[in-house]
Design a protein around this motif. Structure first.
Motif, short mmCIF file in Angstrom:
data_model
loop_
_atom_site.label_atom_id
_atom_site.label_comp_id
_atom_site.label_asym_id
_atom_site.label_seq_id
_atom_site.Cartn_x
_atom_site.Cartn_y
_atom_site.Cartn_z
N ASP A 661 0.81 -1.21 0.00
CA ASP A 661 0.00 0.00 0.00
C ASP A 661 0.85 1.27 0.00
O ASP A 661 0.34 2.38 0.08
N GLU A 662 2.19 1.11 -0.09
CA GLU A 662 3.09 2.28 -0.19
C GLU A 662 3.64 2.45 -1.61
O GLU A 662 4.50 3.30 -1.84
N LEU A 663 3.14 1.66 -2.53
CA LEU A 663 3.75 1.66 -3.87
C LEU A 663 3.49 2.93 -4.66
O LEU A 663 4.10 3.15 -5.70
N ASP A 664 2.59 3.79 -4.14
CA ASP A 664 2.42 5.08 -4.84
C ASP A 664 3.60 6.00 -4.56
O ASP A 664 3.68 7.09 -5.12
N GLU A 665 4.54 5.58 -3.71
CA GLU A 665 5.78 6.36 -3.50
C GLU A 665 6.82 6.03 -4.56
O GLU A 665 7.85 6.69 -4.63
N LEU A 666 6.57 4.97 -5.34
CA LEU A 666 7.54 4.53 -6.34
C LEU A 666 6.99 4.75 -7.75
O LEU A 666 5.81 4.54 -8.00
N ALA A 667 7.88 5.14 -8.65
CA ALA A 667 7.52 5.20 -10.08
C ALA A 667 8.61 4.46 -10.84
O ALA A 667 9.74 4.34 -10.36
N HIS A 668 8.26 3.96 -12.01
CA HIS A 668 9.29 3.32 -12.83
C HIS A 668 10.29 4.37 -13.32
O HIS A 668 9.93 5.53 -13.49
N ALA A 669 11.53 3.93 -13.53
CA ALA A 669 12.58 4.90 -13.87
C ALA A 669 13.39 4.50 -15.10
O ALA A 669 14.52 4.92 -15.27
N TYR A 670 12.79 3.67 -15.97
CA TYR A 670 13.45 3.40 -17.26
C TYR A 670 13.55 4.72 -18.03
O TYR A 670 14.53 4.98 -18.71
N ALA A 671 12.51 5.52 -17.90
CA ALA A 671 12.52 6.89 -18.44
C ALA A 671 12.18 7.81 -17.28
O ALA A 671 11.29 7.51 -16.49
N VAL A 672 12.89 8.93 -17.15
CA VAL A 672 12.56 9.93 -16.14
C VAL A 672 12.54 11.29 -16.81
O VAL A 672 13.13 11.47 -17.88
N THR A 673 11.87 12.26 -16.17
CA THR A 673 11.92 13.61 -16.72
C THR A 673 13.32 14.17 -16.50
O THR A 673 14.03 13.76 -15.58
N ILE A 674 13.68 15.11 -17.33
CA ILE A 674 15.02 15.72 -17.21
C ILE A 674 15.19 16.36 -15.84
O ILE A 674 16.25 16.28 -15.23
N HIS A 675 14.12 16.98 -15.32
CA HIS A 675 14.18 17.58 -13.99
C HIS A 675 14.63 16.56 -12.94
O HIS A 675 15.41 16.85 -12.06
N ARG A 676 14.08 15.33 -13.05
CA ARG A 676 14.38 14.30 -12.04
C ARG A 676 15.78 13.71 -12.21
O ARG A 676 16.26 13.00 -11.33
N SER A 677 16.43 14.00 -13.34
CA SER A 677 17.74 13.38 -13.60
C SER A 677 18.90 14.20 -13.03
O SER A 677 20.04 13.78 -13.08
N GLN A 678 18.60 15.37 -12.48
CA GLN A 678 19.66 16.25 -11.99
C GLN A 678 20.55 15.53 -10.99
O GLN A 678 20.07 14.78 -10.15
N GLY A 679 21.84 15.81 -11.08
CA GLY A 679 22.78 15.22 -10.12
C GLY A 679 23.20 13.81 -10.47
O GLY A 679 24.09 13.26 -9.86
N SER A 680 22.54 13.21 -11.46
CA SER A 680 22.90 11.86 -11.86
C SER A 680 23.74 11.91 -13.13
O SER A 680 23.68 12.89 -13.88
N GLU A 681 24.49 10.85 -13.35
CA GLU A 681 25.31 10.76 -14.56
C GLU A 681 25.13 9.34 -15.08
O GLU A 681 25.07 8.40 -14.29
N TYR A 682 25.03 9.18 -16.39
CA TYR A 682 24.79 7.87 -16.99
C TYR A 682 25.78 7.68 -18.14
O TYR A 682 26.12 8.64 -18.83
N PRO A 683 26.21 6.43 -18.41
CA PRO A 683 27.06 6.21 -19.58
C PRO A 683 26.42 6.75 -20.86
O PRO A 683 27.08 7.35 -21.70
N CYS A 684 25.09 6.52 -20.98
CA CYS A 684 24.40 6.93 -22.21
C CYS A 684 23.04 7.53 -21.88
O CYS A 684 22.32 6.98 -21.03
N VAL A 685 22.68 8.62 -22.54
CA VAL A 685 21.30 9.13 -22.41
C VAL A 685 20.64 9.20 -23.78
O VAL A 685 21.29 9.49 -24.79
#
Length: 750
Positions: A661-685
């Motif tokens: 019943d807490e799963l509304d705190e989670l979203a899938h992250a295969y794709a995220v908005t650019i705003h949510r990607s701040q501070g992260s670094e990935y080999p490929c975008v």
């Protein structure tokens, strides 16, 4: 016959076992379900509001028969009651449905074999006897008894909440917050829900308030609406709203007279008779063009802005120095020693930054990719450690902290972990109990919002040095404020160095070159590069499909990258065919498809599976060792349908459990908005750039997305959309007054 005609049909009663829910709208409660009537033959379709009903329950439904032109005969339920099953098979299915935590199909079978038709009476009246069942110890027995009681209590609250239009998931959350007092709070203080219960905004609370008879022009409603409008503005990054704008927003939201809104706003700014607390703070500050405006703040944001400016000024003016060795150091010798240690010489502007960090109490280092920020930070840390200084390294996200640790060879943590934030958001380290540090370095400082920056700066001891490192041209923080930009503004007393020279090695990177081209308003080069590509597709829907194909199949095939670990899709917005929401569903299908032998959990419109890449979408101080925070990314490593929980291994290598019943705190992250990607670094975008997202196409958004990539960028979309993104400079600054306060004008009369 249509559903409308069915309204004329007589009321009927239907009894059966709810086999599965095929569709449920969390907001309205509208449900499509399949029911077994026990008469053999196919399952029957039932539609209507079945809030709180769970698969496996026996239901007594009241409603009318109808015929749908596409789906045939169905029962339109107007209300229902739960009937406890009367057969052993029904009881077994009921208990094994996951309704009662701790009982899955295996234990349901054992319990019903042991107690037969008396099973439910035993659980209700003599739960201690469950210990008679092989494999059920005292711990699990107690858990089952508690879950049964909670389920009963939630059902009672559900029945009431159903009458005022509250969805199942929100009803459960209300019950968890208030327990037996739930019905009283909902009836008498519905607007409290918006402040107290995550997931309930003003609009939901307002709907409930109308259902329980609170008048449209009630001052309680207007005050709650004003605070909601301010809260919404902080979600958009503002620390305050100009009074005129707030009044206009509230009139539009509440559909009441302007005079009533002005009256209620004045009351909110007055101290409460009992507590002495105010609801909002009004203060004159300079507007966007220097003209005086009356700013209206929610109290926590006003306090944080005053506190942060005062703490920064306190650190800057402190006489003591915890790095005294650098006051009169022989810099030529120190830098020669450093070059021998690192094998490279600093450029003049890097030298200036190193000196600044080690001689000034607060400093900012900014610059774009490839300009040597990382090497400069490493140099600062090497010199400080050579003088036996206590160096503390932090970053806003787990990924950024890991990167900082790799770069410096020293331990680094997230700001949240460093401060040991506790439930409620209080930090273990603050002004009265500062960090044991001589030098504090904070990377990715563009991500620091006002509230977190305030907590951090409070915890820096007097005399210590504080270095903020970040790229001010990236998007500002997800939370309210523009802390890094405000510290770099004209008139700010915080010394800063901006690195501008792109190093030769970085010039060979198409990613770095194009990031700087975008930042200067020049279109990126999309041909003839080994690490930067554009797949042209004008149609937004086709661009969405192509993005999935590129991320899940083409890049892994050509570059040998793992689609889950190494490739990140960054979308300008959440909605639309090429938005993060739709792309997540398609990418999950491609990367982590359903497998019959593996369990999965459907929640709302999403399905969670082992192997899913997920992200936390709210700060939760109760989870993990020191809380789990908005933007934390991880992978689902376990899913237990008996215990009704799943486990996520976060990017900080911490396993965190979530109840279903807490799963509304989670979203899938295969794709995220650019705003949510701040501070992260990935080999490929991979970045879909389409005219479907034309409102979001801005230079700093595209620049931020491109600078997330270490090795490879693939754009998918139209040249027109790409040109618009490069051309469009973000309109307007956020409403903050930190720059004004830092310039020493805190008490100046305007």
């Amino acid at each position: 016959m249509t559903d409308q005609a069915a309204g004329a049909r007589p009321m009927a009663v239907l009894e059966g076992v709810l086999e599965r829910i095929t569709y449920a709208n969390e907001e309205t409660g509208y449900t499509v379900a399949r029911v077994d009537t026990g008469r053999g033959g196919d399952l029957l379709t039932v539609v209507g509001s079945l809030l709180g009903a769970q698969a496996g329950e026996s239901l007594r439904l009241e409603g009318r028969w109808s015929s749908h032109p596409q789906y045939g005969k169905q029962f339109v339920a107007e209300n229902y009651t739960t009937v406890l099953p009367a057969t052993i098979q029904g009881i077994r299915r009921y208990l094994g449905s996951g309704l009662v935590k701790g009982i899955g199909p295996v234990f349901a079978d054992r319990i019903t074999q042991h107690f037969g038709l008396d099973t439910l009476d035993i659980i209700e009246q003599e739960p201690k006897r469950l210990i008679e069942v092989p494999g059920l110890g005292p711990k699990r027995t107690k858990k089952i008894a508690d879950a049964w009681e909670e389920q009963k209590a939630i059902k009672e609250v559900m029945v009431f909440l159903q009458s005022v239009g509250v969805s199942t998931s929100i009803a459960v959350r209300i019950y968890k917050k208030y327990g037996d007092a739930s019905i009283g709070v909902v009836k008498n203080q519905p607007y409290r829900l918006a402040a107290d219960v995550w997931g309930i905004g003003f609009l939901t609370a307002d709907r409930i308030a109308q259902s329980v008879g609170i008048p449209h022009d009630s001052p309680e409603r207007v005050k709650a609406g004003l605070q909601y409008a301010l809260s919404q503005s902080t979600d958009q990054g503002h620390c305050f709203l100009p009074e005129e704008r707030l009044i206009a927003d509230a009139v539009k939201l509440l559909q009441v007279d302007t005079g009533l809104v002005i009256e209620c706003l004045a009351e909110l700014a007055e101290p409460d008779e009992d507590s002495g607390e105010v609801g909002v703070v009004r203060e004159q500050v300079p507007g966007e063009h220097g003209e005086p405006v009356t700013a209206v703040y929610l109290v926590p944001f006003h306090r944080a802005e005053l506190s942060l400016s005062a703490q920064l000024l306190r650190l800057l003016r402190t006489e003591g120095d915890r790095l005294p060795a650098f006051r009169d150091v022989a810099w030529d010798k120190a830098l020669a020693w450093l070059a021998g240690r690192t094998g490279a010489t600093l450029a003049p502007e890097q030298e200036e930054a190193v000196r600044l960090a080690l001689t000034e109490k607060v400093a900012v280092l900014t610059g774009g990719p490839g300009c040597g920020k990382s090497f400069t930070v490493r140099s600062v840390v090497e010199l400080a450690r050579a003088k036996k200084a206590k160096v503390v390294l932090a970053a806003p996200t787990g990924r950024a902290a890991k990167r900082l640790a790799e770069l410096t060879g020293a331990e680094a943590s997230t700001v949240h972990r460093l401060l040991e934030l506790k439930p409620g958001g209080d930090a273990a380290y603050d002004k009265d109990r500062p960090l044991d540090a001589d030098l504090v370095v904070v990377d990715e400082a563009s991500m620091l919002d006002l509230l977190l920056a305030n907590k951090l700066v409070k915890a820096v001891p007097p005399g210590a040095h504080l270095l903020f490192v970040g790229d001010v041209d990236q998007l500002p923080s997800v939370g309210a404020g523009e802390v890094l930009r405000d510290m770099l503004s004209d008139g700010s007393p915080v010394p800063a160095v901006r690195l501008t020279r792109i190093f030769r090695q970085a010039q060979e990177s198409g990613v770095v070159t194009n990031a700087h081209r975008i930042n200067s308003g020049t279109p990126p080069l999309t041909q003839g590069l080994k690490d930067f590509f554009l797949f042209v597709e004008e149609d937004t829907e086709e661009a969405g499909r192509l993005t999935v194909d590129v991320a899940a199949r083409r890049i892994p095939a050509r570059f040998g990258l793992d689609p889950r670990r190494d490739v990140q899709v960054l979308a300008p917005m959440h909605r639309g065919p090429a938005g993060a929401g739709n792309l997540n569903a398609l990418l999950q299908q491609a990367v982590t498809p359903a497998r019959p032998e593996l369990p999965e959990k459907r929640f709302g419109g999403r399905v969670f599976r082992v192997g899913d890449k997920v992200t936390q979408i709210r700060n939760n101080y109760e989870k993990g060792a020191n809380g789990v925070f908005n933007g934390t990314v991880g992978v689902v490593t376990a899913l237990d349908t008996d215990e009704q929980k799943l486990t996520v291994l976060t990017d900080e290598d911490e396993p965190v459990e979530y109840e279903f019943d807490e799963l509304d705190e989670l979203a899938h992250a295969y794709a995220v908005t650019i705003h949510r990607s701040q501070g992260s670094e990935y080999p490929c975008v991979v970045i879909p750039v389409t005219m479907g997202a034309w409102m979001m196409l801005q230079r700093n958004l595209l620049y931020t997305a491109v600078t997330r990539a270490k090795k490879l960028v693939v754009l998918v979309g139209s040249r027109k959309a790409l040109a618009q993104a490069v051309r469009t400079v973000s309109a307007g600054r956020r409403c903050t007054a930190l720059d004004f306060r830092l310039a020493g004008a805190t008490r100046q009369k305007i």
